[in-house]
Structures are given as structure tokens and as C-alpha cells.
Design a protein around this motif. Structure first.
Motif, PDB file in Angstrom:
ATOM      1  N   HIS A   1      17.163  -0.713  -5.284  1.00 10.23           N
ATOM      2  CA  HIS A   1      17.914  -1.876  -4.795  1.00 10.23           C
ATOM      3  C   HIS A   1      17.900  -2.994  -5.836  1.00 10.23           C
ATOM      4  O   HIS A   1      17.034  -3.041  -6.699  1.00 10.23           O
ATOM      5  CB  HIS A   1      17.282  -2.451  -3.519  1.00 10.23           C
ATOM      6  N   ASP A   2      18.834  -3.910  -5.662  1.00  9.49           N
ATOM      7  CA  ASP A   2      18.800  -5.196  -6.359  1.00  9.49           C
ATOM      8  C   ASP A   2      17.890  -6.104  -5.527  1.00  9.49           C
ATOM      9  O   ASP A   2      18.237  -6.482  -4.412  1.00  9.49           O
ATOM     10  CB  ASP A   2      20.226  -5.767  -6.421  1.00  9.49           C
ATOM     11  N   PHE A   3      16.705  -6.421  -6.081  1.00  9.88           N
ATOM     12  CA  PHE A   3      15.701  -7.175  -5.318  1.00  9.88           C
ATOM     13  C   PHE A   3      15.732  -8.675  -5.610  1.00  9.88           C
ATOM     14  O   PHE A   3      14.713  -9.341  -5.517  1.00  9.88           O
ATOM     15  CB  PHE A   3      14.294  -6.608  -5.586  1.00  9.88           C
TER      16      PHE A   3
ATOM     17  N   ARG B   1      17.892 -15.461  -3.479  1.00 10.58           N
ATOM     18  CA  ARG B   1      16.488 -15.850  -3.337  1.00 10.58           C
ATOM     19  C   ARG B   1      16.248 -16.734  -2.120  1.00 10.58           C
ATOM     20  O   ARG B   1      15.191 -16.671  -1.495  1.00 10.58           O
ATOM     21  CB  ARG B   1      16.032 -16.559  -4.626  1.00 10.58           C
ATOM     22  N   THR B   2      17.238 -17.549  -1.778  1.00 14.29           N
ATOM     23  CA  THR B   2      17.039 -18.469  -0.644  1.00 14.29           C
ATOM     24  C   THR B   2      17.003 -17.725   0.697  1.00 14.29           C
ATOM     25  O   THR B   2      16.623 -18.287   1.707  1.00 14.29           O
ATOM     26  CB  THR B   2      18.146 -19.546  -0.564  1.00 14.29           C
TER      27      THR B   2
ATOM     28  N   GLN C   1      11.767 -18.018 -11.224  1.00 18.21           N
ATOM     29  CA  GLN C   1      11.426 -18.075 -12.654  1.00 18.21           C
ATOM     30  C   GLN C   1      11.134 -16.686 -13.251  1.00 18.21           C
ATOM     31  O   GLN C   1      10.666 -16.575 -14.382  1.00 18.21           O
ATOM     32  CB  GLN C   1      10.247 -19.028 -12.893  1.00 18.21           C
ATOM     33  N   CYS C   2      11.408 -15.612 -12.494  1.00 18.19           N
ATOM     34  CA  CYS C   2      11.123 -14.245 -12.974  1.00 18.19           C
ATOM     35  C   CYS C   2      11.920 -13.952 -14.230  1.00 18.19           C
ATOM     36  O   CYS C   2      13.120 -14.229 -14.312  1.00 18.19           O
ATOM     37  CB  CYS C   2      11.478 -13.231 -11.877  1.00 18.19           C
TER      38      CYS C   2
ATOM     39  N   PHE D   1       7.238  -3.994 -10.776  1.00 17.49           N
ATOM     40  CA  PHE D   1       7.652  -4.962  -9.759  1.00 17.49           C
ATOM     41  C   PHE D   1       8.195  -6.217 -10.435  1.00 17.49           C
ATOM     42  O   PHE D   1       7.759  -6.582 -11.527  1.00 17.49           O
ATOM     43  CB  PHE D   1       6.455  -5.356  -8.874  1.00 17.49           C
ATOM     44  N   LEU D   2       9.086  -6.901  -9.757  1.00 12.08           N
ATOM     45  CA  LEU D   2       9.536  -8.223 -10.203  1.00 12.08           C
ATOM     46  C   LEU D   2       8.445  -9.244  -9.896  1.00 12.08           C
ATOM     47  O   LEU D   2       7.553  -8.987  -9.082  1.00 12.08           O
ATOM     48  CB  LEU D   2      10.833  -8.599  -9.464  1.00 12.08           C
TER      49      LEU D   2
END
Lengths: 256, 256
Positions: free
Chosen positions: A152-154, A226-227, A161-162, A192-193
Motif C-alpha cells: 500500500h501507499d502508507f 497524513r491528517t 518529516q519522513c 517501515f516508514l
């Protein structure tokens, strides 16, 4: 230069995280100083997975190059003797070839997240678990977790800030298990991100306590926003617990 | 006066032991003050098993008489709110009749002793395990433990200042189990002499590391002589983990 693979264990509470930082005490600095303390020259450690401030490790893997060969028991015991007052220990050491790289050779990383799920506060594990008072329905939480497993797109579950190149990851496992008062989440992935495990745990707990549905979690993932992340679980419940390496990558060098 | 049975958990590290003492902070004092803090009158706690300084409890049982009835959730939550900075928690509360006495109604007590058996020092559990570096042979240690199970005069395994009426006790269980780097000993008996578990563990570990034979342990028991005890294991590996009560002794009072 002889290369060694070390397994390192640490309580993350008193440290600013794994990585060396000016003006803060990192686990990396503590272990590098301990090794320099007995081998007498500066060293640079490379780890399998950087951990944030407050995050623990029962099985962090690092490699280090030394100027001469030592018995592995000597490396372990001498390093530990040089960090006697620290909450860090070298559990084992083994010689490896230069083909081994703690980060680059890693094929899978494993994390465990610990939640104390009862009304009474923690006593033994104050900085070691996330205390969640609302009763968690583990079956509902697992159902929500299942929507995150796979490729997936996580973006939703990634710190803003990743610095990872891509938000696409393959989550291989996200298992929720109750052991008495404790709920544990086990997560495995090639990588992991930044904040991914804590973001996923914080969100699926919302499903476990009935505030979100499984569909809400699936929609948050699909939003790639992200929100839309439900919550970020605190660092002190997270443990880096293991790394799998490509077969043969961490074999000892042949004796000449 | 309504009587309540409480399950209390504590990390023994910062306390002088369970029992109230002048000039030292005991667990009893901490819990009594917390209960007085919300009910407004002095209380006296009675516990199932007093623990020494540094000894922990995951399941200590106490009873207390209050001047009026409260919801059990209120007792638990209010007591915990009044000891927020302590390593002590009331895990649960339940109403019982005056026939229930935490110490006198107890039919069996259970302890667990934790040993970290590896070269590297503990990180997470510094004051929570006994660190034994020599490799322990669990089968040999269990064989030595087996000689202690049953009805015996345990003078050898009793603190010289022990005030028990008789050194005769029936040890119902003494099981040794390895879980990775950790060796755990589980001991069950109707009651124990002062320092009995720590004296037995210290001695059977000598068999586990090959310094004593099973026969040495049996001979030490038969000698009924405190000076023949192999060693006293440190307090910080010991946990009070449970109590069995006579059936029906801890039933709630009937509602009038």
C-alpha cells in the motif's frame, strides 16, 4: 578490518533515540564510546533500524569494523564493562564478512507494540507500555489491522518529516494478541516508514475501543493523507525485536 | 463496617518492604495513605504475605474495612489517583464478608523467582531479576528442587530471625523452567518461612551451575542447620504472584 555483527538491547527511556545527535545522549553514542573504550580507536556503528527517543530494542542489530580481531566473548564483555551504568547491553557478537551490512542486508524487520489495557496504572512498566484504559476488543482491532496488511501507499501512516523515497511499503504482518491485561501488536515488513508502526497502532486502537470502524481505517489508508491518521501511539510502548537477513549474508569469514 | 478484598501490584524497589516501619517507606503505608486520602478516616490493611525490601508483587491480596460502602471501581480508581507517583497500584477491589481475612483465609501462596541467565547484564530488568552469568542446567536444578518438595523441617532454608512457630512446612511445588535467557522458579505452599523461597532458590542454583550435586542439596535439607544453606538469592528476583483462598471465603456479602 575485521567486521562484527552485534545484537544490542536497550531501554530507550533515558536516550534521545538510536542515532547520534549533538547535545543529546543517543544509544549509538553510548555503544560507540564503550567499544572505543576497549579497542582504543574511534568506531562507527551501523544499525538495522533507527529508533526514536523513548523507543526500546530487545534485538537491535549493528555492525562495526575494528582494527584487529578479538574473541567475540571479549567484545561483548568488554563493551558491557564500559557501559555498566547504562540501560544498554551487547547481548552477543559474531564475526561477519564485509558483505554483511546491518541495514542494507536486512530483509525483514520486526516490531512489537505493548499496550497495558486495564484501569489501574502500570507499576513495573511505566515507561515500557502504552496505558489504554478503555476496554480493547482484540477481534475488532485485528479486523482493522487486516486492512493494512499488504502492498500500500502508507502516506497516512507516515510522519510528515519522513525522508523515505517512497510511501509504498509491503506490510507483511500486523497481528493483535491479548495476554491477560496486555494487548500486543506484532508488525513485520522489509522496512517501515518513519512513525509507521506507531501511526498504525494508534489508529487500530481506535477500532479496538469502538470509536472507529474497520471501514474508517480502510478509508484513512485509501485517503493517502497524513491528517487522516487516527492517532500516533506514544514511543514508549514500541520495541524493535528482530531482523531477518538474507541467507548467508551474516556467515562468519573463512579462517585464512 | 464493609470489608473489601483488594489485589495490589507493586515494584518493591523503592520500598522498605510490605510492612509498616518507622523511618522507612513501606508499601503498606503508601496504600493505607491512599485509601485514607479518599475515604477520610484511618484504615488498617491486612495482607496475604508480607514481602521484604526489594521484593515485588504482581498479585498481593489485602483486606480493609471502610466506614461506609463504595463502588468497587471507585475504591480502585480513587486509591490509584492518590498514589499517582508510586510504583504501586490497586488492580481490583471486591466486597467480601467479615469471614474473609487476607492472611488467615489463605490456603496457598505462590511465588515466582526470576533469574536472567546470560553474560550480558540486564537492561530492562535491572532491579527485577537476579543476574547469574554461569550457564544453568535446568534439568539438574529441577532435580535438586525435587528433593525439597513435600513435608519437611526447613530450618536450613529459614532466616535465623524467622518468627514462625514451626520450621515444618509442606512445599507443594518447586518448578524450574527456562524461557530464553530467563530461568524462572515457581514455588507454592500453604505458607512459607521467612526467606524460604530465596534460600531454596540460592541453593538449587548451585546445583544448576554444577557446584553442588542433588545429594548436597538433600543433605543440606536433612541437616536442619541454617549454616548449611547454599546461598540466599537476592530479594529483587522475587515476586509474590498469587494466593488461593478456601472456596467461599471471599464471596461478596448478600445484599440486604
Amino acid at each position: 578490518m575485521p567486521r562484527y555483527k552485534l545484537v544490542v538491547e536497550y531501554d530507550g527511556t533515558p536516550y534521545s533515540g538510536w542515532q547520534f545527535q549533538d547535545n543529546a545522549r543517543s544509544v549509538q553514542e553510548v555503544v560507540e564510546r564503550a567499544i572505543t573504550g576497549f579497542c582504543g580507536h574511534p568506531v562507527r556503528l551501523h544499525c538495522a533500524g533507527r529508533t526514536d527517543a523513548g523507543v526500546h530494542a530487545t534485538h537491535q542489530v549493528v555492525h562495526v569494523d575494528l582494527e584487529r580481531a578479538y574473541r567475540t566473548d571479549t567484545i561483548r564483555d568488554a563493551a558491557n564493562a564500559h557501559m555498566r551504568d547504562e540501560a544498554v547491553a551487547v547481548v552477543s557478537a559474531q564475526p561477519v564478512t564485509e558483505a554483511f551490512h546491518a541495514r542494507l542486508s536486512a530483509r525483514k524487520r520486526h516490531y512489537t507494540y505493548r499496550i497495558l489495557n486495564r484501569m489501574a496504572p502500570p507499576t513495573f512498566d511505566r515507561e515500557r507500555v502504552w496505558h489504554v484504559r478503555q476496554p480493547i476488543d482484540v477481534a475488532r482491532m485485528q479486523e482493522a489491522a487486516d486492512t493494512l496488511v499488504g502492498h500500500h501507499d502508507f502516506t497516512t501512516f507516515r510522519a510528515s518529516q519522513c525522508q523515505g523515497r517512497t510511501p509504498w511499503k509491503t506490510l507483511e504482518r500486523l497481528c493483535v494478541e491479548r495476554r491477560g491485561d496486555e494487548v500486543q501488536v506484532r508488525a513485520s515488513s522489509r522496512s517501515f516508514l518513519h512513525n509507521q508502526v506507531r501511526s498504525m497502532v494508534g489508529t487500530i486502537v481506535l477500532a479496538g475501543i469502538g470509536r472507529w470502524t474497520t471501514e474508517d481505517v480502510a478509508a484513512a489508508l485509501a485517503a493517502r493523507d497524513r491528517t487522516r491518521c487516527g492517532a500516533l501511539a506514544p514511543p514508549h510502548g514500541l520495541y524493535f525485536v528482530g531482523v531477518d537477513y538474507a541467507e548467508g549474508s551474516d556467515v562468519p569469514p573463512e579462517v585464512e
